[in-house]
Design a protein around this motif. Structure first.
Motif, PDB file in Angstrom:
ATOM      1  N   GLN A  39     -29.627  -5.006  -2.409  1.00 42.89           N
ATOM      2  CA  GLN A  39     -29.476  -6.001  -1.336  1.00 42.89           C
ATOM      3  C   GLN A  39     -30.824  -6.612  -0.972  1.00 42.89           C
ATOM      4  O   GLN A  39     -31.876  -6.140  -1.385  1.00 42.89           O
ATOM      5  CB  GLN A  39     -28.819  -5.376  -0.121  1.00 42.89           C
ATOM      6  CG  GLN A  39     -29.476  -4.090   0.347  1.00 42.89           C
ATOM      7  CD  GLN A  39     -28.601  -3.345   1.330  1.00 42.89           C
ATOM      8  OE1 GLN A  39     -28.034  -3.964   2.218  1.00 42.89           O
ATOM      9  NE2 GLN A  39     -28.491  -2.042   1.179  1.00 42.89           N
ATOM     10  N   ASP A  54     -21.828  -4.342  -0.564  1.00 42.31           N
ATOM     11  CA  ASP A  54     -21.719  -5.500   0.334  1.00 42.31           C
ATOM     12  C   ASP A  54     -21.535  -6.816  -0.402  1.00 42.31           C
ATOM     13  O   ASP A  54     -20.760  -7.673   0.026  1.00 42.31           O
ATOM     14  CB  ASP A  54     -22.972  -5.587   1.223  1.00 42.31           C
ATOM     15  CG  ASP A  54     -22.880  -4.621   2.387  1.00 42.31           C
ATOM     16  OD1 ASP A  54     -21.801  -3.969   2.499  1.00 42.31           O
ATOM     17  OD2 ASP A  54     -23.861  -4.488   3.134  1.00 42.31           O
ATOM     18  N   ASN A  55     -22.269  -6.982  -1.515  1.00 40.87           N
ATOM     19  CA  ASN A  55     -22.183  -8.240  -2.269  1.00 40.87           C
ATOM     20  C   ASN A  55     -20.743  -8.506  -2.712  1.00 40.87           C
ATOM     21  O   ASN A  55     -20.244  -9.619  -2.617  1.00 40.87           O
ATOM     22  CB  ASN A  55     -23.091  -8.182  -3.501  1.00 40.87           C
ATOM     23  CG  ASN A  55     -24.546  -8.076  -3.100  1.00 40.87           C
ATOM     24  OD1 ASN A  55     -24.970  -8.721  -2.142  1.00 40.87           O
ATOM     25  ND2 ASN A  55     -25.305  -7.239  -3.799  1.00 40.87           N
ATOM     26  N   ARG A  57     -18.077  -7.086  -1.412  1.00 43.25           N
ATOM     27  CA  ARG A  57     -17.241  -7.243  -0.215  1.00 43.25           C
ATOM     28  C   ARG A  57     -17.256  -8.698   0.251  1.00 43.25           C
ATOM     29  O   ARG A  57     -16.223  -9.280   0.551  1.00 43.25           O
ATOM     30  CB  ARG A  57     -17.750  -6.317   0.888  1.00 43.25           C
ATOM     31  CG  ARG A  57     -16.749  -5.205   1.181  1.00 43.25           C
ATOM     32  CD  ARG A  57     -17.285  -4.249   2.223  1.00 43.25           C
ATOM     33  NE  ARG A  57     -17.383  -2.921   1.666  1.00 43.25           N
ATOM     34  CZ  ARG A  57     -18.435  -2.139   1.732  1.00 43.25           C
ATOM     35  NH1 ARG A  57     -19.533  -2.555   2.314  1.00 43.25           N
ATOM     36  NH2 ARG A  57     -18.406  -0.933   1.205  1.00 43.25           N
ATOM     37  N   LEU A  58     -18.450  -9.279   0.253  1.00 46.18           N
ATOM     38  CA  LEU A  58     -18.589 -10.665   0.698  1.00 46.18           C
ATOM     39  C   LEU A  58     -17.796 -11.608  -0.215  1.00 46.18           C
ATOM     40  O   LEU A  58     -17.106 -12.519   0.246  1.00 46.18           O
ATOM     41  CB  LEU A  58     -20.079 -11.063   0.697  1.00 46.18           C
ATOM     42  CG  LEU A  58     -20.400 -12.474   1.184  1.00 46.18           C
ATOM     43  CD1 LEU A  58     -19.986 -12.645   2.645  1.00 46.18           C
ATOM     44  CD2 LEU A  58     -21.879 -12.782   1.006  1.00 46.18           C
ATOM     45  N   SER A  61     -14.135 -11.224   0.699  1.00 49.21           N
ATOM     46  CA  SER A  61     -13.712 -11.589   2.060  1.00 49.21           C
ATOM     47  C   SER A  61     -13.947 -13.068   2.356  1.00 49.21           C
ATOM     48  O   SER A  61     -13.187 -13.683   3.098  1.00 49.21           O
ATOM     49  CB  SER A  61     -14.439 -10.716   3.092  1.00 49.21           C
ATOM     50  OG  SER A  61     -15.832 -10.941   2.978  1.00 49.21           O
ATOM     51  N   ASP A  62     -14.971 -13.665   1.779  1.00 48.15           N
ATOM     52  CA  ASP A  62     -15.280 -15.055   2.114  1.00 48.15           C
ATOM     53  C   ASP A  62     -14.449 -16.015   1.269  1.00 48.15           C
ATOM     54  O   ASP A  62     -14.564 -16.041   0.039  1.00 48.15           O
ATOM     55  CB  ASP A  62     -16.773 -15.319   1.888  1.00 48.15           C
ATOM     56  CG  ASP A  62     -17.196 -16.632   2.528  1.00 48.15           C
ATOM     57  OD1 ASP A  62     -16.359 -17.575   2.566  1.00 48.15           O
ATOM     58  OD2 ASP A  62     -18.343 -16.720   2.983  1.00 48.15           O
ATOM     59  N   TYR A  65     -16.012 -18.389  -1.601  1.00 46.70           N
ATOM     60  CA  TYR A  65     -16.277 -17.897  -2.962  1.00 46.70           C
ATOM     61  C   TYR A  65     -15.007 -17.756  -3.771  1.00 46.70           C
ATOM     62  O   TYR A  65     -14.989 -17.963  -4.981  1.00 46.70           O
ATOM     63  CB  TYR A  65     -17.042 -16.569  -2.898  1.00 46.70           C
ATOM     64  CG  TYR A  65     -18.359 -16.730  -2.195  1.00 46.70           C
ATOM     65  CD1 TYR A  65     -19.279 -17.679  -2.640  1.00 46.70           C
ATOM     66  CD2 TYR A  65     -18.675 -15.988  -1.062  1.00 46.70           C
ATOM     67  CE1 TYR A  65     -20.479 -17.874  -1.975  1.00 46.70           C
ATOM     68  CE2 TYR A  65     -19.863 -16.162  -0.396  1.00 46.70           C
ATOM     69  CZ  TYR A  65     -20.772 -17.117  -0.850  1.00 46.70           C
ATOM     70  OH  TYR A  65     -21.937 -17.312  -0.203  1.00 46.70           O
ATOM     71  N   PHE A 255     -26.804 -10.947  -4.808  1.00 44.71           N
ATOM     72  CA  PHE A 255     -25.508 -11.611  -4.659  1.00 44.71           C
ATOM     73  C   PHE A 255     -25.188 -12.450  -5.901  1.00 44.71           C
ATOM     74  O   PHE A 255     -24.057 -12.462  -6.391  1.00 44.71           O
ATOM     75  CB  PHE A 255     -25.493 -12.490  -3.404  1.00 44.71           C
ATOM     76  CG  PHE A 255     -24.173 -13.158  -3.188  1.00 44.71           C
ATOM     77  CD1 PHE A 255     -23.081 -12.412  -2.745  1.00 44.71           C
ATOM     78  CD2 PHE A 255     -23.986 -14.510  -3.467  1.00 44.71           C
ATOM     79  CE1 PHE A 255     -21.839 -13.017  -2.567  1.00 44.71           C
ATOM     80  CE2 PHE A 255     -22.752 -15.108  -3.293  1.00 44.71           C
ATOM     81  CZ  PHE A 255     -21.672 -14.351  -2.835  1.00 44.71           C
TER      82      PHE A 255
END
Lengths: 283, 339
Positions: A39, A54-55, A57-58, A61-62, A65, A255
């Motif tokens: 990260q 986290d990458n 997950r983002l 969820s977003d 993307y 990311f």
């Protein structure tokens, strides 16, 4: 003795390319894989080697993307279908209907654009599709309303289809050329009309050619980022563009690596499918 | 009209067929032929003589420049292959590589909408007939040449056509397998009563299998007849040379005579012929030991005339090249060649 020496010779021959591949290609892929789980420190902007999901997950969820991924895969699929439809009639004529001289001429004409810079060809499309571009001159001259395809997904679809058409056409031509004429005679002999012969013999035997072509039209389109940058609009980012922006602008390599992994998985899965359809068998 | 066409009509009727390929090179220069139902009919000739083109015109794979093709009295000259009740066994077998053997054999039935169950059963029966029922799930690429050839045969037979065309079907097989398949093909033809039209360049094959043979040369038919007729009474030098081996001697009145080597025997120098015999004194030019028989060529030095004799090997032991001998034959076996 001689067997051992022969083996040694083979190893010596293979070692340089194999070492190169391992070190630079697989090595960098491995670091990419690792960095997807690192990260960026929000304060300093430095990459810190703390393991995290986290990458990913983002990415899930977003919605932004997800839409980018869907667009990338969707347009790549659309380009593949378009090129298959465009390539078939021409490939069929080149492979089975014309003499050797005309065949060579047509093949050279198909390959000719590949000798010019891809960038130049993409810019040419900007000149064609632009508001005051060539296409609109003709449309207006014909009394038709002008189009506004420039910098849209339609432009992207047109340009990609144009860029990769030769790569669909060539393997399809070679697949069609390899079908012995006697198979078509045999189908007719057993009562098949020309259309039935096409459906039951020619088309199935051309599938490996289409699969080989789709490796370009689908897999290569997936990884593209130059064309979306040049002819796409605000809503035309591909996965590659997001990766590019994250590496260059925001410096978020982890990311970018995570999104690249998504691309690699999709391409890898597609290669397996293409192989099942015989894309890599004989050429 | 239809009834008239099916009763007593010829299986195949060809009249005045001509065909040229690009650049106007004529391949067929007028072919007339009638093939009877139930016949094993062979078209024999060297390569380029037009026999395969004639076969392709019967099958509808090519169209003639002029002339007519009839099948059982029906004019099919302009019909495409899929509208002719004919099945073909192709030289390269033309098996579909993307289908199992069973699907290959069932292809014609599938096209004509025969139900899946009946299709499978009949395909299996046909494969059974050529002893390949155990491997019907395999693809053609997994078979040997001989096996592929038998699949092609099963595929041609399964639709029970009135006529089967065979384009040099045994060409790619080795000699032993070839002999076996010759017997097999002949047996199946007799059993089914289907008209076979068979193309080959192998005169021995033609003689042993056929009811009748048409000899092709340079786009015309030289002679049509039974194997015996062609061998014993050839209509031309070409037929005499092409079928069996022979010696041709220029006769007294400018008329050539034909001698088959098995009718010629060898006698020592100085032999006096009986009134029923003709002789050619000369020297032994060449001796070839062929197992049961030995072939000797005798040449008369003064005229260059040549006679080949086929003599039992036991009686040929004393012969040597360069030896002065007399070739002898009964006058009535010498056949005067027409033309």
């Amino acid at each position: 003795m001689t067997g051992g020496r022969k083996l040694l010779g083979h190893v010596a021959l293979l070692l340089p390319p194999f070492g190169w591949l391992t070190l630079f290609y697989l090595g960098s892929l491995f670091i990419l894989l690792l960095s997807a789980f690192w990260q960026v420190d929000p304060m300093s902007g430095d990459v810190v080697h703390d393991w995290t999901l986290d990458n990913f997950r983002l990415l899930v969820s977003d919605a932004t993307y997800r839409i980018v991924a869907q667009r990338t895969i969707g347009i790549a699929a659309l380009v593949t279908v378009t090129d298959i439809l465009l390539a078939w009639p021409l490939a069929y004529v080149i492979a089975r209907k014309v003499g050797p001289r005309l065949k060579l001429t047509l093949l050279v004409l198909v390959a000719l654009p590949l000798w010019s810079s891809m960038l130049a060809r993409i810019y040419a499309w900007r000149l064609i599709l632009g508001h005051d571009g060539v296409l609109n001159w003709f449309l207006r001259a014909a009394g038709l309303p002008g189009q506004s395809f420039a910098f849209t997904n339609v432009a992207l679809w047109l340009v990609f289809s144009y860029l990769w058409l030769p790569f669909m056409l060539m393997p399809l031509v070679s697949a069609l050329e390899r079908i012995p004429a006697s198979l078509l005679d045999a189908a007719g002999d057993m009562g098949a009309t020309p259309w039935q012969t096409f459906r039951t013999v020619i088309f199935p035997l051309a599938i490996p050619g289409m699969a080989a072509g789709s490796v370009f039209t689908f897999a290569v389109t997936l990884g593209e980022y130059v064309t979306p940058m040049l002819v796409g609009g605000a809503g035309s980012e591909f996965i590659g563009n997001v990766v590019y922006a994250n590496v260059g602008v925001s410096g978020n390599v982890p990311f970018a690596a995570a999104f690249s992994m998504v691309l690699l998985v999709v391409i890898g899965a597609y290669m397996l499918v293409a192989r099942r359809f015989g894309a890599f068998e004989g050429a | 009209m239809q009834d008239n066409a099916t009763t007593g009509a010829m299986a195949v009727g060809l009249s005045g067929l001509t065909k040229s390929y690009d650049r106007g090179r004529p391949v067929l220069k007028g072919i007339d032929l009638e093939i009877c139902p139930g016949e094993f009919f062979t078209m024999l000739g060297p390569s380029g003589s037009g026999k395969t083109t004639t076969l392709r015109l019967i099958g509808g794979f090519e169209l003639p420049d002029a002339g007519q093709v009839t099948l059982l009295g029906r004019d099919v000259t302009r019909l495409p292959p899929y509208q002719r009740d004919v099945n073909t066994m192709f030289q390269d077998y033309a098996l579909f590589p993307h289908m199992s053997l069973r699907d290959n054999v069932a292809y014609g039935m599938k096209i004509r909408g025969v139900g899946a169950a009946e299709r499978t059963e009949r395909a299996q029966q046909a494969l059974d007939m050529v002893h390949l029922d155990a491997v019907s799930d395999r693809r053609p690429s997994q078979l040997s040449g001989g096996q592929r050839q038998r699949v092609a045969l099963a595929r041609a037979l399964v639709n029970k056509p009135k006529l089967i065309l065979l384009d040099e079907p045994l060409g790619a097989l080795d000699l032993k397998l070839r002999r076996e398949m010759q017997v097999e093909l002949k047996r199946i033809q007799k059993q089914t009563g289907i008209t076979f039209v068979y193309v080959t360049h192998d005169q021995e094959e033609a003689l042993s299998m056929s009811d009748r043979i048409a000899v092709f040369s340079e786009g015309v038919i030289e002679q049509v007849g039974t194997p015996q007729e062609l061998y014993e009474r050839p209509a031309s030098r070409f037929v005499a040379r092409f079928i069996g081996s022979s010696s041709i001697l220029g006769g007294e009145h400018g008329c050539a005579i034909l001698l088959r080597p098995e009718d010629v025997r060898m006698e020592p120098h100085g032999y006096t012929p009986t009134p029923d015999e003709d002789i050619l004194p000369g020297v032994v030019e060449e001796i070839a030991y062929l197992g049961p028989v030995t072939r000797c060529q005798v040449q008369r030095m003064e005229t260059g005339a040549c006679v080949t004799a086929m003599v039992p090997s036991r009686t040929a032991r004393t012969l040597q090249e360069g030896m002065a001998v007399v070739a002898v034959w009964a006058k009535d076996v010498a056949y005067p060649l027409p033309r």
